[in-house]
Write an enzyme that holds these catalytic residues in place. Sequence first.
Site, mmCIF file in Angstrom:
data_model
loop_
_atom_site.group_PDB
_atom_site.id
_atom_site.type_symbol
_atom_site.label_atom_id
_atom_site.label_comp_id
_atom_site.label_asym_id
_atom_site.label_seq_id
_atom_site.Cartn_x
_atom_site.Cartn_y
_atom_site.Cartn_z
ATOM 1 C CB SER A 9 -8.660 -19.605 38.782
ATOM 2 O OG SER A 9 -7.132 -20.218 39.306
ATOM 3 C CE LYS A 35 -5.780 -19.119 42.203
ATOM 4 N NZ LYS A 35 -5.286 -19.485 40.971
ATOM 5 C CB SER A 72 -4.979 -20.018 36.948
ATOM 6 O OG SER A 72 -6.125 -20.416 36.407
HETATM 7 N N1 GLN Z 1 -9.119 -21.816 32.987
HETATM 8 C C1 GLN Z 1 -8.397 -22.860 33.141
HETATM 9 C C2 GLN Z 1 -9.571 -23.996 34.003
HETATM 10 O O1 GLN Z 1 -10.715 -23.564 34.134
HETATM 11 C C3 GLN Z 1 -7.189 -22.884 34.047
HETATM 12 C C4 GLN Z 1 -7.571 -22.840 35.363
HETATM 13 C C5 GLN Z 1 -6.039 -22.535 36.213
HETATM 14 O O2 GLN Z 1 -5.012 -22.610 35.596
HETATM 15 N N2 GLN Z 1 -6.081 -22.991 37.417
HETATM 16 O O3 GLN Z 1 -9.161 -25.136 34.450
#
Ligand code: GLN
Length: 488
Positions: free
Chosen positions: A155, A80, A179
Amino acid sequence: MTAKLINKTAHELHAMLKSKEISATELTDEVFAQIDKTEETIGAYITVNRENALKEAKAADEKIASGDIAFLTGIPIGIKDNICTKGLKTTCGSKILENFVPPYDATVIAKLNSQNPVVLGKTNMDEFAMGGSTEHSAYKVTRNPQDTSRVPGGSSGGSAAAVAAGEAICALGSDTGGSIRQPASFCGVVGLKPTYGRVSRYGLVAYASSLDQIGPLTRDVTDAANLLNIISGVDEMDSTSARVKVPDFTAALKNDVTGLKIGLPKEYFGAGLDEKTGAAVKSAADLLAQKGATITEISLPHTEYAVASYYLIAPAEAATNLERYDGVSYGARVAGKDVPEMMTNTRTEKFGAEVKRRILIGNYALSAGYYDAYYLKALKVRTLVKQDYDEAFKSVDVILAPTAPTAAFKIGEMVGDPLKMYLQDVCTVPLNLAGLPGISVPCGRDGNNLPVGVQFIGRPLDEETILRTAFAYEQESGIKWELPGGAK
Ligand code: GLN
């Protein structure tokens, strides 16, 4: 060339490399051939590291020839793009870090590199990991290999899509509020968020530091356990890393759930859960019951407040963490007549809309006069959420829940409605608030034939029990990732 290697797991390929049935170069070539074929549609990567990857494959082959092989030696892996890789661009999906080349490796990367893997490139993500669909990347929208009209989740959508599409054998992601697990469930692969502190965050670009964890996205549970073995452990460079011994997680992979106490939290199966998704998740519980586990309904009464608490705490921490992108210390700079104007121009031009929204929410929640009403209250709710789990784990060993209320949604469907998007995180953020480990494994399909994930949640530092449950479920159900039709 017909694919013969890209549809295998890392542990299967490891065995083939070890017996010298295949070479790392041959395997890497096949993965790049797949990238050439599907990447234009899928868009899993921000940076493809082809030249260096081929060198790494050669180096791995030399190691193997000399009889020196570890689990990841010669295995093509995606990273990532918020995990620092020395000499390899790390953008966090943001224009503000468009040309940022880290001068050091994250601890997890140093650990991987000690085994000579093949780093394929850096995967696409929502900008600074803020989002659940990968549509907030400043570079591209990643498409779900299972249905390219849909999002891969986020994400870590690039990592999940790469693993699902045969564009990587396994990958690393990060999970602040879901994410890793949510994109894994959307793409039909396995995603593990370790306990907060299990894996060093040194070199992970901070989103919300009290919630962030790095973890694996893989094709099966065995690969997840193997990767967790490699990346776990206390680190002097991360004061929040847990000072505990790391067990061999693969020892937990026993197909035996006899006597295991599993709790089904009623709050996770309520309104908002898609019917077919719920049915697939419940069938996982039924199967585990047939195999000797005891299933009981439990209650985690503060679940309904978790999303609100998370969307104050995470933006508050993000607002603070993102202060460093000021045009001086890191990343891009847009000129102005003086320093304040330069900073304003830089941040206005280089941050995307979702990042700005979170910075505004975060600074608002932290400002004098609102701190007690918002931030402090959110922290109190966080404690209540944690206490719900503590209470539940007095009577059960593992909690079984959906990973997400629906399967993958359409590209463009939610991106205009932030609140709707945030509510998608209802099943994943409570664990992050409580610091617990969770794993998502495929458990069937919804009404549109899209993959559904079941989530197993464990006690702090008890990844072994969730791995054991997930492994038994995977073996007994026979439900596993397969190269999707379009990617074959
Ligand atoms: N969807 C969540 C957010 O927008 C989680 C994102 C994540 O785990 N980085 O913050």
